[in-house]
Structures are given as C-alpha cells and as structure tokens.
Design a protein around this motif. Structure first.
Motif, mmCIF file in Angstrom:
data_model
loop_
_atom_site.group_PDB
_atom_site.id
_atom_site.type_symbol
_atom_site.label_atom_id
_atom_site.label_comp_id
_atom_site.label_asym_id
_atom_site.label_seq_id
_atom_site.Cartn_x
_atom_site.Cartn_y
_atom_site.Cartn_z
ATOM 1 N N ARG A 225 0.921 -1.153 0.112
ATOM 2 C CA ARG A 225 0.141 -0.036 -0.123
ATOM 3 C C ARG A 225 0.747 1.375 -0.236
ATOM 4 N NH1 ARG A 225 -3.868 3.046 4.142
ATOM 5 N NH2 ARG A 225 -5.872 2.538 3.372
ATOM 6 N N VAL A 226 0.571 1.976 -0.784
ATOM 7 C CA VAL A 226 2.167 2.673 -1.411
ATOM 8 C C VAL A 226 1.294 4.124 -1.597
ATOM 9 C CG1 VAL A 226 3.655 3.874 -2.877
ATOM 10 C CG2 VAL A 226 2.991 1.137 -2.370
ATOM 11 N N ILE A 227 1.456 5.612 -0.762
ATOM 12 C CA ILE A 227 1.032 6.986 -1.456
ATOM 13 C C ILE A 227 2.696 7.859 -1.557
ATOM 14 C CG2 ILE A 227 0.402 8.868 -0.246
ATOM 15 C CD1 ILE A 227 -1.221 6.795 1.801
ATOM 16 N N ARG A 228 2.818 8.312 -1.900
ATOM 17 C CA ARG A 228 4.051 9.228 -2.584
ATOM 18 C C ARG A 228 3.675 10.424 -2.767
ATOM 19 N NH1 ARG A 228 6.289 11.182 -7.272
ATOM 20 N NH2 ARG A 228 5.139 10.657 -8.182
ATOM 21 N N THR A 229 3.858 10.991 -1.759
ATOM 22 C CA THR A 229 3.695 12.564 -2.067
ATOM 23 C C THR A 229 4.912 13.355 -2.674
ATOM 24 O OG1 THR A 229 4.074 13.238 -0.209
ATOM 25 C CG2 THR A 229 2.295 12.474 -0.283
ATOM 26 N N ASP A 230 5.426 13.282 -4.056
ATOM 27 C CA ASP A 230 7.049 13.885 -4.182
ATOM 28 C C ASP A 230 7.996 13.025 -4.647
ATOM 29 O OD1 ASP A 230 5.471 16.278 -5.688
ATOM 30 O OD2 ASP A 230 5.963 17.118 -3.893
ATOM 31 N N SER A 231 9.143 12.987 -3.170
ATOM 32 C CA SER A 231 10.338 12.546 -3.164
ATOM 33 C C SER A 231 10.081 11.938 -1.918
ATOM 34 C CB SER A 231 11.362 13.729 -3.427
ATOM 35 O OG SER A 231 11.413 14.466 -2.147
ATOM 36 N N VAL B 59 4.498 3.758 3.311
ATOM 37 C CA VAL B 59 4.373 2.318 2.384
ATOM 38 C C VAL B 59 3.895 1.368 3.524
ATOM 39 C CG1 VAL B 59 5.514 0.481 1.155
ATOM 40 C CG2 VAL B 59 6.125 2.559 0.549
ATOM 41 N N GLY B 60 3.551 1.300 3.858
ATOM 42 C CA GLY B 60 2.068 -0.236 4.448
ATOM 43 C C GLY B 60 2.115 -1.144 3.469
ATOM 44 N N SER C 81 -1.734 -1.378 8.496
ATOM 45 C CA SER C 81 -0.704 -1.738 8.662
ATOM 46 C C SER C 81 0.527 -1.246 9.387
ATOM 47 C CB SER C 81 -0.159 -2.392 7.073
ATOM 48 O OG SER C 81 1.047 -2.537 7.269
ATOM 49 N N ALA C 82 1.497 -1.368 9.838
ATOM 50 C CA ALA C 82 2.631 -0.642 10.405
ATOM 51 C C ALA C 82 3.148 0.362 9.132
ATOM 52 C CB ALA C 82 3.876 -1.177 10.570
ATOM 53 N N THR C 83 3.254 2.037 9.370
ATOM 54 C CA THR C 83 3.998 2.580 7.384
ATOM 55 C C THR C 83 5.188 3.285 7.863
ATOM 56 O OG1 THR C 83 1.027 3.120 7.824
ATOM 57 C CG2 THR C 83 3.178 4.294 6.258
ATOM 58 N N TYR C 84 5.353 3.010 7.016
ATOM 59 C CA TYR C 84 7.063 2.927 6.646
ATOM 60 C C TYR C 84 6.759 4.453 6.241
ATOM 61 C CZ TYR C 84 8.632 -1.598 8.904
ATOM 62 O OH TYR C 84 8.679 -2.514 9.678
ATOM 63 N N LYS C 85 7.900 5.433 6.542
ATOM 64 C CA LYS C 85 8.103 6.677 5.691
ATOM 65 C C LYS C 85 9.240 6.926 5.347
ATOM 66 C CE LYS C 85 8.443 11.507 6.072
ATOM 67 N NZ LYS C 85 8.392 12.751 7.113
ATOM 68 N N VAL C 86 9.315 6.826 4.103
ATOM 69 C CA VAL C 86 10.909 6.289 3.105
ATOM 70 C C VAL C 86 10.732 8.147 2.242
ATOM 71 C CG1 VAL C 86 11.952 5.005 1.444
ATOM 72 C CG2 VAL C 86 9.939 3.463 2.703
ATOM 73 N N MET C 87 12.544 7.972 1.820
ATOM 74 C CA MET C 87 12.412 9.927 1.751
ATOM 75 C C MET C 87 13.373 9.079 0.070
ATOM 76 S SD MET C 87 11.133 12.051 2.764
ATOM 77 C CE MET C 87 11.734 13.611 2.493
#
Length: 283
Positions: free
Chosen positions: A229-235, A239-240, A251-257
């Motif tokens: 499960r992905v939400i992308r805002t620019d860069s 992700v869950g 789900s746990a949600t990871y903030k990925v830069m």
C-alpha cells in the motif's frame, strides 16, 4: 546513554504467548517492556542498559508517556531483548542481524531513506496530509481507496484542490479491479463479501471522477493480489502492507525518503510504474 551489556533472555515460550505477540504486532513497546519485566524478572534499569536507553526513558514508555517510532530504536530493542526472528517479524523488522557477503553485520544506518516508522496509518495521518498539501505529484496504490481519497472525509481528499485552476497537481490512483479473481481472494482474506468490496472500488472511481475539474486525476484498475500500500507525495513515500486478516490502514507505515543510493524508494517507485503499465485506465 547507558552502555549496552548482554541482551536480556526471555524464555522461548514467552515469545509465543498471545499477549506478547499482540503487543509486538501493535508495536506497543510499553507492553513489551512490561512482559520482559514479568517473564525475565528484570528491572527498568536492566532493560535500559540492555537496549542503550536511559531508565527514565524506559519508564516513560512503560507508562505511556512516550512512544517509539524510529526504526533504529526498534532494532536496539529487538537486539537488547534477544528477540527470535518470528518476534522481530511481528515488530516489522528483518531477521536477526542479517549478514552481508563477507559476514559483516547489516547496518540500517547505511540506508537512511527509512526515516520513521508508524504503528499504523492513523499515527502517520497528520504528516501524510501535510506532505500532500504541498505536493505536485500524488500517487496512491490501494485496494478500494475510500479511506484514502475516495470520500469527502478520507485522509487525502481535503488536501486536494477544491476549485478549478488550483495548484497544478497530478493524481494517479491504482485500485483493485472489481472484476478480478484477486479482488475475490482479497475479500475472503478480510472477511468481506466480493460484492461489497467491488462496490467500494466502483464508488471510489465515481468519486475520483468528480476531481477532474480541479486537478489532473488518473484512475487505473490492476488485477494482481495486492501486497504493498503506497502513498507517494513527490519524493516521500508512506508504505504499508496488505496481508490476510488485516486491511492496509492497520499495517505499520514506513516513511521512505528519496536518497541518492537508497533502494527502497526507487524499488517502490519502479513497482508503481510497472503496475500502471499493466493496468486499465478508467478515469
């Protein structure tokens, strides 16, 4: 900070207890510490020493005055409590100190693109909204998307332009094909009827079509069993995961830069584009 000593040893059976597994799955570190006190007979001070944390901080976590959100802290806790691999997986971590070729320990600090870990989407909601309000590109990979973007009170809807001629924003949303076998399987995994889940996807499509006058919105149907499960805002990505028995927002949600050499952001971005290429556009 205290110097780490030998890890705390809980009995093997303690990690199999339902309340311990529930605490790990929910990332309730305060409960995990209390179980360590109960089953290993250790003090707050001993826990603090084992995980490289102050006793005062351990006390705050146990009493609910502070939460753990950083991935490196989860790793220190898992190492300090000598968690078996299945317990680490419930906490959302890789197997214990997986090895690179040559035998050196895998160092999470070498991959700073994972900047924060949230217990669930709700914990990340405010930050996701803040990122979305300023974004020029918004990508969403979901199942039905109602809680994310399909309804007036969904997480992202209020962050989108409301008037024609608002800020330039491209929105791409991937939803599970309501006519696919994968949707039938997913419905069974979460205990919902196929008809209900399919109707939710169709409602989301209809509501997203309403955004056409205010931003560049594109909606696609994909036909594979959903995993990420992905939400992308620019860069920035949040992700869950989808799995049997829980919905994506649980789900746990990871903030990925995005970073120069980090593989996660690039990999998820590539995956999203690949799913788009094989999907059917409906809006």
């Amino acid at each position: 900070m205290a110097t780490s000593l030998a890890p705390i040893e809980l009995p093997d059976w303690a990690w199999e207890r339902a309340e311990v597994r529930q605490a790990l799955r929910g990332r309730d570190i305060g409960a995990v510490f209390r179980h360590a006190q109960q089953y290993a007979g250790v003090s707050q001070s001993k826990i603090a020493t084992a995980i490289g944390m102050t006793q005062a901080r351990v006390n705050e976590i146990i009493n609910g005055r502070r939460e753990v959100s950083r991935l490196d802290v989860y790793e220190r806790i898992a190492d300090g409590l000598n968690m078996p691999d299945d317990a680490r997986h419930l906490l959302g971590l890789a197997a214990s100190r997986e090895k690179r070729s040559g035998g050196a320990a895998f160092d999470l600090a070498a991959f700073p693109e994972v900047v924060r870990v949230y217990a669930a989407q709700a914990s990340a909601g405010e930050e996701i909204q803040q990122q979305a309000r300023d974004a020029q590109e918004l990508d969403v990979l979901a199942v039905r998307g109602l809680g994310l973007i399909g309804l007036n009170d969904s997480l992202l809807r209020a962050c989108l332009p409301r008037e024609q001629g608002g800020r330039g924003l491209r929105v791409r949303v991937l939803l599970l094909d309501p006519e696919s076998a994968a949707l039938t399987q997913r419905a069974a995994e979460i205990g919902e009827s196929t008809e209900s889940l399919a109707s939710g996807v169709q409602l989301a499509e209809a509501r997203l079509r309403e955004l056409a006058d205010t931003c560049d919105v594109q909606v696609y149907r994909y036909g594979m069993l959903p995993t990420w499960r992905v939400i992308r805002t620019d860069s920035t990505m949040f992700v869950g995961a989808f799995d049997a028995g829980w919905e994506g927002h649980e789900s746990a949600t990871y903030k990925v830069m995005e970073t120069p050499h980090g593989p996660l952001y690039r990999g998820f971005r590539r995956m999203f584009e690949a799913v788009i290429d094989g999907a059917e556009r409906t809006v």
